[in-house]
Design an enzyme around this catalytic site. Sequence first.
Site, PDB file in Angstrom:
ATOM      1  N   ARG A  88    -101.218-111.576  20.594  1.00  0.00           N
ATOM      2  CA  ARG A  88    -102.497-112.274  20.466  1.00  0.00           C
ATOM      3  C   ARG A  88    -103.257-112.193  21.786  1.00  0.00           C
ATOM      4  NH1 ARG A  88    -101.817-117.049  20.590  1.00  0.00           N
ATOM      5  NH2 ARG A  88     -99.541-117.154  20.690  1.00  0.00           N
ATOM      6  N   TYR A 229    -103.155-106.246  15.658  1.00  0.00           N
ATOM      7  CA  TYR A 229    -101.919-107.020  15.854  1.00  0.00           C
ATOM      8  C   TYR A 229    -101.886-108.280  14.970  1.00  0.00           C
ATOM      9  CZ  TYR A 229     -98.580-110.282  17.642  1.00  0.00           C
ATOM     10  OH  TYR A 229     -97.564-111.194  17.701  1.00  0.00           O
ATOM     11  N   LYS A 238    -102.508-117.335  11.676  1.00  0.00           N
ATOM     12  CA  LYS A 238    -102.967-118.265  12.700  1.00  0.00           C
ATOM     13  C   LYS A 238    -104.440-118.655  12.516  1.00  0.00           C
ATOM     14  CE  LYS A 238     -99.124-118.925  14.777  1.00  0.00           C
ATOM     15  NZ  LYS A 238     -98.233-117.879  15.027  1.00  0.00           N
ATOM     16  N   SER A 280     -95.178-120.398  20.895  1.00  0.00           N
ATOM     17  CA  SER A 280     -94.844-119.050  20.450  1.00  0.00           C
ATOM     18  C   SER A 280     -93.676-118.507  21.265  1.00  0.00           C
ATOM     19  CB  SER A 280     -96.060-118.147  20.614  1.00  0.00           C
ATOM     20  OG  SER A 280     -97.128-118.667  19.859  1.00  0.00           O
ATOM     21  N   CYS A 282     -90.619-119.456  21.348  1.00  0.00           N
ATOM     22  CA  CYS A 282     -89.747-120.479  21.933  1.00  0.00           C
ATOM     23  C   CYS A 282     -88.732-121.020  20.942  1.00  0.00           C
ATOM     24  CB  CYS A 282     -90.572-121.606  22.522  1.00  0.00           C
ATOM     25  SG  CYS A 282     -91.463-121.089  23.999  1.00  0.00           S
ATOM     26  N   LYS A 284     -88.748-121.178  17.081  1.00  0.00           N
ATOM     27  CA  LYS A 284     -88.950-121.732  15.736  1.00  0.00           C
ATOM     28  C   LYS A 284     -88.174-120.941  14.676  1.00  0.00           C
ATOM     29  CE  LYS A 284     -93.407-121.575  15.881  1.00  0.00           C
ATOM     30  NZ  LYS A 284     -93.428-121.112  17.277  1.00  0.00           N
ATOM     31  N   ASP A 305     -92.937-120.994  10.808  1.00  0.00           N
ATOM     32  CA  ASP A 305     -94.047-120.933  11.772  1.00  0.00           C
ATOM     33  C   ASP A 305     -95.154-121.965  11.547  1.00  0.00           C
ATOM     34  OD1 ASP A 305     -94.958-119.444  14.124  1.00  0.00           O
ATOM     35  OD2 ASP A 305     -96.609-118.750  12.887  1.00  0.00           O
ATOM     36  N   ARG A 396     -92.019-107.098  16.632  1.00  0.00           N
ATOM     37  CA  ARG A 396     -91.888-108.048  15.512  1.00  0.00           C
ATOM     38  C   ARG A 396     -91.344-107.381  14.255  1.00  0.00           C
ATOM     39  NH1 ARG A 396     -93.724-113.696  16.351  1.00  0.00           N
ATOM     40  NH2 ARG A 396     -94.410-113.598  18.506  1.00  0.00           N
ATOM     41  N   ARG A 427     -90.033-124.204  26.588  1.00  0.00           N
ATOM     42  CA  ARG A 427     -89.100-123.429  27.384  1.00  0.00           C
ATOM     43  C   ARG A 427     -89.216-123.914  28.813  1.00  0.00           C
ATOM     44  NH1 ARG A 427     -87.138-117.991  26.650  1.00  0.00           N
ATOM     45  NH2 ARG A 427     -87.848-117.856  24.523  1.00  0.00           N
ATOM     46  N   GLY A 522     -76.992-121.395  16.977  1.00  0.00           N
ATOM     47  CA  GLY A 522     -76.239-122.200  16.009  1.00  0.00           C
ATOM     48  C   GLY A 522     -75.790-123.547  16.573  1.00  0.00           C
ATOM     49  N   GLU A 523     -75.508-123.572  17.877  1.00  0.00           N
ATOM     50  CA  GLU A 523     -75.015-124.819  18.491  1.00  0.00           C
ATOM     51  C   GLU A 523     -76.096-125.907  18.518  1.00  0.00           C
ATOM     52  OE1 GLU A 523     -72.048-124.931  18.655  1.00  0.00           O
ATOM     53  OE2 GLU A 523     -71.115-123.131  19.519  1.00  0.00           O
TER      54      GLU A 523
HETATM   55  P1  GTP Z   1     -93.327-117.170  17.313  1.00  0.00           P
HETATM   56  O1  GTP Z   1     -93.023-116.305  16.132  1.00  0.00           O
HETATM   57  O2  GTP Z   1     -94.005-116.429  18.413  1.00  0.00           O
HETATM   58  O3  GTP Z   1     -94.068-118.403  16.954  1.00  0.00           O
HETATM   59  O4  GTP Z   1     -91.914-117.534  17.995  1.00  0.00           O
HETATM   60  P2  GTP Z   1     -90.761-118.550  17.569  1.00  0.00           P
HETATM   61  O5  GTP Z   1     -91.074-119.916  18.069  1.00  0.00           O
HETATM   62  O6  GTP Z   1     -90.442-118.413  16.133  1.00  0.00           O
HETATM   63  O7  GTP Z   1     -89.526-118.020  18.461  1.00  0.00           O
HETATM   64  P3  GTP Z   1     -88.190-117.258  18.024  1.00  0.00           P
HETATM   65  O8  GTP Z   1     -87.293-118.104  17.185  1.00  0.00           O
HETATM   66  O9  GTP Z   1     -88.554-115.928  17.483  1.00  0.00           O
HETATM   67  O10 GTP Z   1     -87.475-117.076  19.437  1.00  0.00           O
HETATM   68  C1  GTP Z   1     -88.081-116.381  20.494  1.00  0.00           C
HETATM   69  C2  GTP Z   1     -87.051-115.951  21.496  1.00  0.00           C
HETATM   70  O11 GTP Z   1     -86.304-117.072  21.966  1.00  0.00           O
HETATM   71  C3  GTP Z   1     -86.039-114.963  20.927  1.00  0.00           C
HETATM   72  O12 GTP Z   1     -85.803-113.944  21.851  1.00  0.00           O
HETATM   73  C4  GTP Z   1     -84.810-115.812  20.719  1.00  0.00           C
HETATM   74  O13 GTP Z   1     -83.628-115.057  20.818  1.00  0.00           O
HETATM   75  C5  GTP Z   1     -84.917-116.863  21.828  1.00  0.00           C
HETATM   76  N1  GTP Z   1     -84.266-118.142  21.418  1.00  0.00           N
HETATM   77  C6  GTP Z   1     -84.450-118.805  20.246  1.00  0.00           C
HETATM   78  N2  GTP Z   1     -83.668-119.910  20.169  1.00  0.00           N
HETATM   79  C7  GTP Z   1     -82.972-119.953  21.332  1.00  0.00           C
HETATM   80  C8  GTP Z   1     -81.985-120.855  21.847  1.00  0.00           C
HETATM   81  O14 GTP Z   1     -81.583-121.838  21.237  1.00  0.00           O
HETATM   82  N3  GTP Z   1     -81.500-120.574  23.105  1.00  0.00           N
HETATM   83  C9  GTP Z   1     -81.921-119.476  23.809  1.00  0.00           C
HETATM   84  N4  GTP Z   1     -81.400-119.275  25.010  1.00  0.00           N
HETATM   85  N5  GTP Z   1     -82.837-118.604  23.341  1.00  0.00           N
HETATM   86  C10 GTP Z   1     -83.365-118.829  22.115  1.00  0.00           C
HETATM   87  C1  SPV Z   2     -97.165-116.618  17.531  1.00  0.00           C
HETATM   88  O1  SPV Z   2     -97.616-115.983  18.502  1.00  0.00           O
HETATM   89  O2  SPV Z   2     -97.090-117.868  17.524  1.00  0.00           O
HETATM   90  C2  SPV Z   2     -96.685-115.903  16.330  1.00  0.00           C
HETATM   91  C3  SPV Z   2     -97.010-114.484  16.192  1.00  0.00           C
HETATM   92  O3  SPV Z   2     -96.105-116.504  15.449  1.00  0.00           O
HETATM   93  S1  SPV Z   2     -98.670-114.295  15.723  1.00  0.00           S
HETATM   94  O4  SPV Z   2     -98.745-114.124  14.285  1.00  0.00           O
HETATM   95  O5  SPV Z   2     -99.170-113.102  16.372  1.00  0.00           O
HETATM   96  O6  SPV Z   2     -99.444-115.446  16.085  1.00  0.00           O
HETATM   97 MN    MN Z   3     -95.911-118.716  15.916  1.00  0.00          MN
END
Ligand code: GTP
Ligand code: SPV
Ligand code: MN
Length: 613
Positions: A88, A229, A238, A280, A282, A284, A305, A396, A427, A522-523
């Site tokens: 984005r 994108y 979004k 994003s 972080c 989800k 999301d 992605r 984060r 998982g933890e």
């Molecule tokens: P968007 O799709 O951008 O909104 O991202 P999201 O919030 O869905 O994040 P996603 O679950 O894809 O995680 C993003 C990154 O964080 C990945 O590289 C994951 O491996 C990492 N990650 C997710 N959960 C954890 C966690 O509990 N611990 C750690 N260390 N890394 C994590």
């Molecule tokens: C985000 O950036 O929060 C995403 C990917 O989930 S996007 O669809 O590009 O916004």
């Molecule tokens: Mn997102």
Amino acid sequence: MEKPLEYLKGCMKPDQYEKLAALNNSKLNEFIADSVQLCTPDDVHLCDGSKNEYDTTMAAMVEEGLATDLKARENCFHFRSDPSDVARVEGRTYIACENESDAGPTNNWIHPDELKGTMRDLYNGCMKGRTLFVIPFSMGPIGSPISKIGFEITDSGYVVCNMHIMTRVGDEVLETLGQGDFIPCLHSVGKPLAEGESDNGQWPCAPVDKKYISHFTEEQKIWSFGSGYGGNALLGKKCLALRIASVMAKKEGWMAEHMLILRLTNPEGKKFHIAAAFPSACGKTNLAMLESTVEGWKVECVGDDIAWMKMEDNGQLRAINPESGFFGVAPGTNSKTNPMAVKSCEKNSIFTNCVVTDDGDVWWEDGDGECKHGIDWKGREWTPDSGEKGAHPNARFTAPAAQCPTICPDWEDPAGVPIDIFIFGGRRSELVPLVTEAMDWDHGVYMGATAASEKTAAALDSGVAIRRDPFAMLPFCAYHMADYWQHWFDMGDKLGNKAPKIFYVNWFQKNEKGKFIWPGFGENSRVLKWMCERVDGKAGAYDTAIGKMPKKEDLDLDGIDLTDEEMDKILSVDTEGWKKELPIVREFFETMGDKLPDRMVAQVDRLEERLGK
Ligand code: GTP
Ligand code: SPV
Ligand code: MN
């Protein structure tokens, strides 16, 4: 235009034209006719959402060299974007409304007249040599009272195929729409083709200074130009389901949030529903698909999301996932961290900016298996010795939600699921403990409003190392942020004692060596279990200056591989560190001007008191 239908008759296939004529929705006919006239495509195609349409559109892109057919994965394709078009672009994302003050200090504002003028010039002739696709889509199950219908006009086959997965597309949407209203979304990659020219395998887009991701929040329409994108181009996601919906939700008294939704079932069979907002990239998607490491506790995914939530007459807040697919971060996804995501994208999926391996599969950093040789996201030969990442950090996958083995049986229930718990987070490698429970709703709203996170690859231009990202909505709230906070206070007042409990988490504290202390993934189920037991009044917690926290013995840590010191570190409150946050928070609040709710100021005052002078 005077007679849009007649104009369209001249440029559409007869059977597709007949659908529009039979429907006779004048707003729709005008939207399509005006767009065709402005963008001058070679061809017009009204999407029906069929498999045949997906296959044909994809095959054309494979033929053109834009997509790679991944022989090792059933019905999967890979795309390489232009290096300027990988995330984005928040600096090119605009909110256009009459008064700048309504967009607030967190959005880029341009007056609608000016923005339309600029963008009309860009759209003029922009689809030459291309097909204009009209995509009827529903955010939310078709026909649900919470769902919204949109029409995306686009000149990108990539968008068509991704929208097929991410939203409900097709004839049923037309039938449900009838003469009703919808949200018009106009998209172009911004790269017209000269006579005889083709993309020649190059992802089409416009240079950054010509990209515009624009939201006309009063007219409720979206204009996007120059980017292909996901978040810039799949306009149901979004742009509609968060930015336009945030404005609707405020006006109509509901909530549109950047939240995953999950169901957690305890060993006795009691169900809890959690909605969690993290910025994003972080966590989800990972939390939504979590495989519990706590015996007897089961997680099911409702969404990863976006959540749309409404209060029922009985005061219960219920949430639906408006999407039908996952647009997930690939790097870091593997069978250990997120097995359900790995399964979700085994087939019928689209990959963007990964490594394509010699055996016709995709690979990314911290994925499954090894890749000894392949073609990287920039199209160059790649080996582990290349010295650069093979996949873009924001690579992605687009996968149908129905393919997730733990998808909740009620994920498409038009009534949604009842929310018991809200989680905020971000984060932070320092300071913020593993989990904190808000003392009450207002304190929880303060936690959401002051959420902050370190920079990720999900936005190209997010700037500073740690930024405040209130409710993970900084890039997505399309009106004044302080009014949005007030909306959260108002929702709490309405929900009263049925309001969900609020928690704040941080999975990302690091030790001196820069390693994550908490194992995560998982933890994290251990933390969710504690939350549910708090809801049930079963687990202990003690008061700290920043909220209620578990003692080590309140958490189920059976079998976890952490030393006492490590646990103490992530469950302690660094009072001096928190005191240093106060002036930063106050400064941030000041940017909101006089719209800042007094209730928010009261929260920071109280926190300061609790932390002591
Ligand atoms: P968007 O799709 O951008 O909104 O991202 P999201 O919030 O869905 O994040 P996603 O679950 O894809 O995680 C993003 C990154 O964080 C990945 O590289 C994951 O491996 C990492 N990650 C997710 N959960 C954890 C966690 O509990 N611990 C750690 N260390 N890394 C994590
Ligand atoms: C985000 O950036 O929060 C995403 C990917 O989930 S996007 O669809 O590009 O916004
Ligand atoms: Mn997102």
